[in-house]
Motif scaffolding. Structure first.
Motif, PDB file in Angstrom:
ATOM      1  N   PHE A 137       0.839  -1.199   0.000  1.00 22.12           N
ATOM      2  CA  PHE A 137       0.000   0.000   0.000  1.00 22.12           C
ATOM      3  C   PHE A 137       0.876   1.252   0.000  1.00 22.12           C
ATOM      4  CE2 PHE A 137      -2.017   3.525   2.144  1.00 22.12           C
ATOM      5  CZ  PHE A 137      -3.291   3.569   1.594  1.00 22.12           C
ATOM      6  N   ALA A 138       1.900   1.243   0.885  1.00 21.26           N
ATOM      7  CA  ALA A 138       2.772   2.413   0.990  1.00 21.26           C
ATOM      8  C   ALA A 138       3.468   2.707  -0.327  1.00 21.26           C
ATOM      9  CB  ALA A 138       3.802   2.187   2.099  1.00 21.26           C
TER      10      ALA A 138
ATOM     11  N   GLU B  96       2.577   1.779  -3.361  1.00 24.65           N
ATOM     12  CA  GLU B  96       1.642   2.159  -4.420  1.00 24.65           C
ATOM     13  C   GLU B  96       1.182   3.608  -4.280  1.00 24.65           C
ATOM     14  OE1 GLU B  96      -1.509  -0.668  -4.184  1.00 24.65           O
ATOM     15  OE2 GLU B  96      -0.420  -2.245  -5.260  1.00 24.65           O
ATOM     16  N   HIS B  97       1.160   4.092  -3.031  1.00 28.11           N
ATOM     17  CA  HIS B  97       0.667   5.448  -2.778  1.00 28.11           C
ATOM     18  C   HIS B  97       1.780   6.436  -2.431  1.00 28.11           C
ATOM     19  CE1 HIS B  97      -2.944   2.934  -2.288  1.00 28.11           C
ATOM     20  NE2 HIS B  97      -3.639   4.014  -2.600  1.00 28.11           N
ATOM     21  N   GLY B  98       3.039   6.009  -2.545  1.00 26.96           N
ATOM     22  CA  GLY B  98       4.158   6.904  -2.308  1.00 26.96           C
ATOM     23  C   GLY B  98       4.292   7.377  -0.872  1.00 26.96           C
ATOM     24  N   LYS B  99       4.020   6.508   0.080  1.00 26.42           N
ATOM     25  CA  LYS B  99       4.083   6.887   1.501  1.00 26.42           C
ATOM     26  C   LYS B  99       5.286   6.244   2.185  1.00 26.42           C
ATOM     27  CE  LYS B  99      -0.896   7.518   1.722  1.00 26.42           C
ATOM     28  NZ  LYS B  99      -0.785   8.980   1.574  1.00 26.42           N
ATOM     29  N   LYS B 100       5.729   6.896   3.271  1.00 26.75           N
ATOM     30  CA  LYS B 100       6.849   6.381   4.049  1.00 26.75           C
ATOM     31  C   LYS B 100       6.390   5.255   4.967  1.00 26.75           C
ATOM     32  CE  LYS B 100       9.530   9.265   2.158  1.00 26.75           C
ATOM     33  NZ  LYS B 100      10.425   8.758   1.106  1.00 26.75           N
ATOM     34  N   ILE B 101       7.301   4.328   5.233  1.00 29.22           N
ATOM     35  CA  ILE B 101       6.988   3.172   6.082  1.00 29.22           C
ATOM     36  C   ILE B 101       7.809   3.252   7.357  1.00 29.22           C
ATOM     37  CG2 ILE B 101       6.984   0.648   6.236  1.00 29.22           C
ATOM     38  CD1 ILE B 101       7.075   0.676   3.102  1.00 29.22           C
ATOM     39  N   ILE B 102       7.123   3.132   8.470  1.00 28.28           N
ATOM     40  CA  ILE B 102       7.784   3.069   9.766  1.00 28.28           C
ATOM     41  C   ILE B 102       7.618   1.662  10.325  1.00 28.28           C
ATOM     42  CG2 ILE B 102       7.776   3.873  12.153  1.00 28.28           C
ATOM     43  CD1 ILE B 102       8.925   5.903  10.261  1.00 28.28           C
ATOM     44  N   VAL B 103       8.728   1.016  10.629  1.00 27.12           N
ATOM     45  CA  VAL B 103       8.667  -0.241  11.367  1.00 27.12           C
ATOM     46  C   VAL B 103       8.709   0.130  12.838  1.00 27.12           C
ATOM     47  CG1 VAL B 103       9.808  -2.424  11.860  1.00 27.12           C
ATOM     48  CG2 VAL B 103       9.758  -1.542   9.520  1.00 27.12           C
ATOM     49  N   LEU B 104       7.564   0.024  13.489  1.00 22.06           N
ATOM     50  CA  LEU B 104       7.454   0.393  14.906  1.00 22.06           C
ATOM     51  C   LEU B 104       7.740  -0.852  15.727  1.00 22.06           C
ATOM     52  CD1 LEU B 104       6.873   2.678  16.837  1.00 22.06           C
ATOM     53  CD2 LEU B 104       4.444   2.169  16.677  1.00 22.06           C
ATOM     54  N   ALA B 105       8.926  -0.906  16.302  1.00 23.98           N
ATOM     55  CA  ALA B 105       9.423  -2.133  16.927  1.00 23.98           C
ATOM     56  C   ALA B 105       9.400  -2.022  18.438  1.00 23.98           C
ATOM     57  CB  ALA B 105      10.847  -2.414  16.440  1.00 23.98           C
TER      58      ALA B 105
ATOM     59  N   MET C 117      -1.018   8.649  16.127  1.00 23.76           N
ATOM     60  CA  MET C 117      -0.277   9.880  15.869  1.00 23.76           C
ATOM     61  C   MET C 117       0.601   9.720  14.632  1.00 23.76           C
ATOM     62  SD  MET C 117       2.387  11.957  18.312  1.00 23.76           S
ATOM     63  CE  MET C 117       1.157  12.346  19.536  1.00 23.76           C
ATOM     64  N   MET C 118       1.239   8.555  14.514  1.00 32.03           N
ATOM     65  CA  MET C 118       2.108   8.321  13.360  1.00 32.03           C
ATOM     66  C   MET C 118       1.310   8.277  12.061  1.00 32.03           C
ATOM     67  SD  MET C 118       5.088   5.682  14.489  1.00 32.03           S
ATOM     68  CE  MET C 118       6.555   6.322  15.297  1.00 32.03           C
ATOM     69  N   THR C 119       0.204   7.566  12.067  1.00 32.77           N
ATOM     70  CA  THR C 119      -0.586   7.490  10.832  1.00 32.77           C
ATOM     71  C   THR C 119      -1.186   8.846  10.481  1.00 32.77           C
ATOM     72  OG1 THR C 119      -2.510   6.693  12.100  1.00 32.77           O
ATOM     73  CG2 THR C 119      -1.101   5.043  11.048  1.00 32.77           C
ATOM     74  N   SER C 120      -1.399   9.705  11.485  1.00 30.84           N
ATOM     75  CA  SER C 120      -1.906  11.053  11.192  1.00 30.84           C
ATOM     76  C   SER C 120      -0.883  11.869  10.417  1.00 30.84           C
ATOM     77  CB  SER C 120      -2.288  11.772  12.488  1.00 30.84           C
ATOM     78  OG  SER C 120      -1.142  12.187  13.207  1.00 30.84           O
ATOM     79  N   PHE C 121       0.387  11.473  10.501  1.00 30.94           N
ATOM     80  CA  PHE C 121       1.441  12.123   9.719  1.00 30.94           C
ATOM     81  C   PHE C 121       1.652  11.417   8.368  1.00 30.94           C
ATOM     82  CE2 PHE C 121       2.825  13.578  13.988  1.00 30.94           C
ATOM     83  CZ  PHE C 121       2.834  14.945  13.731  1.00 30.94           C
ATOM     84  N   ASP C 122       0.675  10.592   7.989  1.00 30.31           N
ATOM     85  CA  ASP C 122       0.697   9.912   6.687  1.00 30.31           C
ATOM     86  C   ASP C 122       1.792   8.840   6.629  1.00 30.31           C
ATOM     87  OD1 ASP C 122      -1.107   9.980   4.628  1.00 30.31           O
ATOM     88  OD2 ASP C 122       0.254  11.027   3.265  1.00 30.31           O
ATOM     89  N   LEU C 123       2.117   8.246   7.736  1.00 33.56           N
ATOM     90  CA  LEU C 123       3.113   7.189   7.790  1.00 33.56           C
ATOM     91  C   LEU C 123       2.417   5.832   7.872  1.00 33.56           C
ATOM     92  CD1 LEU C 123       5.494   8.803  10.427  1.00 33.56           C
ATOM     93  CD2 LEU C 123       6.012   8.490   8.003  1.00 33.56           C
ATOM     94  N   VAL C 124       2.869   4.897   7.080  1.00 32.01           N
ATOM     95  CA  VAL C 124       2.350   3.535   7.154  1.00 32.01           C
ATOM     96  C   VAL C 124       3.102   2.804   8.259  1.00 32.01           C
ATOM     97  CG1 VAL C 124       2.210   1.325   5.953  1.00 32.01           C
ATOM     98  CG2 VAL C 124       1.636   3.446   4.756  1.00 32.01           C
TER      99      VAL C 124
END
Length: 982
Positions: A839-840, A842-851, A868-875
């Motif tokens: 998804f990220a 295909e839509h040009g979004k940044k990916i955060i691995v929240l570990a 909060m993270m997804t509100s900043f458009d982060l996958v």
């Protein structure tokens, strides 16, 4: 007729009581300001008319009284035993004594049958004491008695930590900057003291029965009394606040003196105190900061080179830019010309009302500007960024780390380390290739901040600037180390008794600030860790003594800009200039003059979080809502299209519903490793015929249900929550709880071993030992291991056949099915991870691995960070969705923890993906996380990846988390811009 004197010399006050056959003839309570023996003598001399010509007994008690007692040869009684004497004679039916002093706090649990008592005192932290309350009053810019008055008009109670002033400030300052009522905050401060007493002091032992409240804070603060009575649900006869609460220990000492029988006359006692020798010198001394005036002059001249030209606003014509830094305790504002010169600056306390301060300054600036100066842009940074931007229509806001970096880069384009020490914050960040690579904030102690020096200066009758200058040429600075702000008082008092001058103490405190920043916050192993181009800033570094101490400690010269205290505002102004706007959207002069602002606190109630929201209303009915953990109260729907594996996992697990299989209900507390293993146990127990009942999602209210059974103040918050989950299950009517001990986790064959954290592994045992309510039900907490399926089946048959008469074939079927369900669950997680990644891309979004740990998906633990993270458009992808794709190989630590092994491999995988960054969540209080963090950082930094860490605990606030997330985003954009430029 027998006369007896009790002397109680505490950490901050001296108390003297003279009694005659239980009648009080004389009493005095005064601060001693470290002049212990002198103040004691002064008080006793006032009692001369009562004592002269008479024989009397005397005894000394108190944390600062032992030295006086020894030197003057007066009997000494330890204060706890003095309190015991008082209870035995005056209130023998007491069950518990709670005593709060200036720096000390204690609870005594009495056994009425034997007369024995158990004592529990504060150790390494002075949170929850009178000094803590004084610090919080200072933060609110009110006197302590005004804090008490405010608390009695409260409407809401916020969650505020009390283990340390910096933790409490981390909770309070965002509330202030968002317009929360001071009355609500005041009451919340007192509630924090109550919570600290119940959890930190009582340590799992229930406070019940008749309770005697002693000590200055519990005598003077009616709001604190109210919070104790309400929280402990005490009836009128069960809470005793005696008139002699201030003098309790001195009264106990008087009783002891009468029984001990040593006789004095007035003149002999005074002579003994006058001739008492001071204690031997034990405080270490350090080298002077400056050996001569010439050396200091050269130092000043060098630092004067880092200046910004200043022009007069009244004489300037042209374009200008406004930068505002609404900080934790101060508001800073600058007006900058198009040549980046400073036309106007403001630096002062925000007095708990930053909106009005900024409004006044903007009115002043716009009046001065007239038609000559054209405001082309405005930017806001700091704690109050969102509030100020919304209030006055500032053009933009930026995270404070980026504002400080922009300002630091202006002075040194090659800067690789920035250290900012403010009023109650320490921020430092490392820069690599012009990008912020790592950020560290103070989260464990406030003893290295500006207010630390200011507090001591005021206590000694100086303002902060004058006090700092005293230490520049001190001949023998005292070595005070880097300790808790409150306990540092004891070191200072000791040094004073040993002859240290105010100058020596001033220099020593400046050195302690530096050591705290380097060794507690930055945790530098060597000076090389700090880089070679260091810029220091923040109001605290305007103190030449602290700046000199820092340079001595790191053994290199640094840059301190002349506008050290204005760097955030200056960086914001530079950012506003980069916007290249023709006209700022900032309010006009007329709008500012008619601007109004009100705030009120409401409870959201739209979800289980029940956030206490601060609703700010501006002119024209505009509203700004803060305190929310999600988008619901803002009237905006959560963007559920953005993949969020935290929310996805939680939803999947909460969808598990019990099935009545004829064996009755069995409860499972939803916390710690159960977030990892619940699919297995749910399938296994359901197949055996049990109806599985899960405890509710964690909340602060759920935590409070079990807080009085928590025996350790330092165990991580996820573990503390388990006590509330047990109570929650009992409230659901469950009479059987299954919570097994599990030393081992599933064997994923990725590390040297596959242990569970010791807390996770054995916490069921701790619950059994500390929760009396478990004695009344069937509490199943046997030992199981899921790492060897055949061994598990054997062990499970032995246990469930013995306890529930379940046949072997059913256990075999249940185990086989449970392992299959767990494997399917892991497969589903990995599939969801791939879907999110696709998804990220295909839509040009940044990916955060929240570990982190499996239980970090618990909303009460993660504080809504995922949303909060997804509100900043982060996958958002979890580490277990990608860990199988990475191979960290042999790491530099003993790789024996399952969750940590996943972290290493997930970090390794992230380094191979250009559109991924890793953010690590750490549960504060877990000691083994420190080693893991270093290793994860090493794996990421080796391949040029950014590293961000989030410490999650009940003490953390969303403001600090938001700083890190936005700094990460800014750093990603900066890195991308550099790559495009190359």
């Amino acid at each position: 007729m027998s006369i007896s004197m009790g002397i109680d010399i505490g950490s901050t006050t001296a108390k003297v009581v003279i009694t005659e056959d239980d009648k009080i003839l004389f009493q005095c309570y005064e601060r001693h300001f470290s002049q212990v023996r002198q103040k004691t003598l002064e008080i006793i001399r006032r009692a001369e008319p009562i004592l002269s010509g008479k024989s009397f007994s005397a005894a000394v008690s108190g944390s600062a009284g032992l030295g006086v007692a020894k030197a003057a040869e007066i009997p000494f009684v330890q204060e706890v035993f003095a309190t015991g004497e008082l209870v035995r004679k005056k209130v023998p039916d007491t069950d518990v004594v709670i005593e709060l002093g200036g720096e000390d706090a204690k609870i005594l649990f009495f056994d009425r049958r034997t007369g024995a008592f158990e004592e529990r005192m504060n150790g390494s932290c002075a949170g929850g004491t009178g000094a803590f309350i004084d610090q919080m009053a200072t933060l609110l810019a009110v006197a302590p008695d005004e804090l008490d008055r405010l608390s009695q008009d409260h409407q809401f109670i916020y969650t505020i930590a009390s283990r340390c002033g910096v933790f409490a400030k981390s909770d309070i300052q965002p509330l202030l900057n968002q317009g929360a009522s001071k009355s609500d905050i005041a009451a919340s401060i007192f509630q924090a003291v109550v919570d600290q007493t119940i959890t930190g002091l009582a340590q799992g032992r229930k406070i019940q029965g008749k309770i005697l409240f002693l000590g200055g804070p519990l005598h003077f603060f009616k709001g604190l009394q109210e919070r104790f009575v309400e929280t402990l649900k005490l009836g009128e006869d069960m809470a005793v606040f005696p008139d002699y609460a201030l003098y309790a220990v001195s009264l106990g000492a008087s009783i002891y003196a009468e029984e001990e029988g040593t006789s004095f006359d007035y003149h002999t006692l005074v002579e003994k105190l006058e001739n008492a020798a001071d204690e031997a010198v034990t405080t270490l001394r350090l080298n002077p900061l400056f050996e001569s005036q010439e050396e200091y002059d050269a130092f000043v001249k060098r630092h004067e080179q880092a200046t910004i030209p200043e022009k007069d606003l009244a004489g300037y014509t042209g374009d200008a830019y406004i930068g505002i830094d609404c900080g934790s305790t101060t508001t800073k504002l600058v007006v900058v010309s198009k040549e980046k010169d400073i036309l106007y600056s403001y630096y002062n306390s925000n007095q708990g009302n930053p909106v009005e301060i900024v409004r006044e300054q903007l009115i002043h600036i716009l009046k001065e500007c007239g038609d000559r100066i054209h405001i082309c842009g405005s930017a806001v940074t700091g704690y109050g960024e969102d509030l100020i931007q919304n209030a006055f229509h500032a053009d933009t806001g930026l995270v404070e780390t980026m504002a400080h970096l922009k300002a630091a880069s202006h002075f040194n384009p090659n800067v690789d380390f920035v250290l900012d020490i403010g009023g109650q914050d320490i921020k430092c960040f490392k820069i690599r290739n012009g990008v912020i690579d790592n950020i560290v904030l103070n989260e464990a102690c406030s003893s290295g901040c500006g207010s630390f020096i200011e507090t001591f200066a005021k206590s000694m009758g100086y303002d902060a600037a004058s006090f700092a200058k005293l230490g520049l040429f001190a001949k023998h600075p005292v070595d005070l180390g880097s300790r808790c702000t409150v306990f540092m008082n004891s070191s200072v008092k000791q040094a004073q008794k040993e002859g240290a001058t105010i100058e020596d103490i001033s220099a020593g405190l400046s050195m302690s600030v530096t050591k705290n920043a380097i060794y507690k916050v930055i945790r530098a192993v060597s000076k090389e860790d700090l880089g070679t181009n260091i810029v220091v800033q923040g109001g605290t570094f305007l103190n030449d003594a602290i700046l000199r101490s820092f340079e001595i400690e790191v053994e290199q010269q640094v840059i301190r800009p002349s506008i050290s205290g204005l760097m955030g505002a200056y960086g914001a102004a530079l950012y506003a200039q980069e916007l290249r706007l023709e006209q700022s959207a900032l309010m006009s002069l007329e709008e500012l003059e008619h601007f109004t602002h009100t705030s009120k606190t409401v409870s959201c109630g739209l979800c289980n979080n029940n956030c206490n929201l601060t609703v700010n209303t501006f002119s024209g009915g505009r509203k700004f809502i803060s305190g929310n953990r999600c988008e619901k109260p803002l009237g905006r729907k959560e963007n559920k299209e953005i993949p969020n594996m935290f929310a996805w996992k939680l939803s999947k697990l909460r969808a598990l519903k019990g099935v009545d299989g004829g064996k009755g209900k069995i409860g499972i507390p939803m916390g710690l490793n159960m977030y990892e293993n619940i699919p297995f146990w749910y399938a296994f127990l359901t197949r055996l015929g049990f109806e599985v009942v899960l405890s509710d999602v964690s909340s602060r209210a759920l935590y409070r249900k079990g807080q009085d059974t928590i025996p350790s103040d330092t165990v991580c918050y996820p573990a503390k929550l388990m006590h509330g989950h047990i109570v929650n299950l009992l409230e659901k009517g469950v009479t059987r709880i299954f919570y097994p001990c599990m030393p081992y986790n599933f064997n994923e064959k990725k590390g040297d071993n596959h242990y569970n954290c010791p807390v996770v592994a054995y916490y069921p045992e701790l619950l059994d030992a500390n929760m009396e309510v478990l004695k009344n039900i069937s509490y199943e907490h046997g030992y199981f291991g899921l790492h060897r399926p055949k061994d598990f089946e054997k062990k499970a048959y032995e246990y469930f056949n013995r306890e529930f008469d379940i046949p072997r074939n059913l256990v075999h079927q249940a185990a086989k099915e449970a392992f299959a369900v767990y494997d399917a669950w892991k497969w589903e997680i990995r599939q969801e991870g791939q879907r999110a990644i696709q998804f990220a891309r295909e839509h040009g979004k940044k990916i955060i691995v929240l570990a982190g740990r499996p239980y970090h998906i618990d909303p009460e633990i993660n504080h809504g960070i995922d949303k909060m993270m997804t509100s900043f458009d982060l996958v958002l992808v979890t580490e277990d969705a990608v860990a199988h794709l990475g191979n960290a190989g042999k790491v530099h630590v003993l790789n024996q923890w399952t969750y940590h092994s996943r972290l290493y491999n997930a970090a390794n995988y992230v380094t191979t993906q250009p559109d991924m960054e890793l953010v690590q969540i750490v549960s504060f209080g877990c000691g083994i996380d420190a080693i893991t963090t270093d290793e994860v950082r090493a794996i990421l930094e080796e391949k040029g990846k950014l590293y961000t860490q989030l410490k999650i605990d009940e003490i953390n606030n969303l403001g600090a988390v938001k700083i890190r997330i936005r700094s990460l985003l800014a750093a990603i954009r900066e890195k991308e811009a550099q790559q495009k430029a190359r």
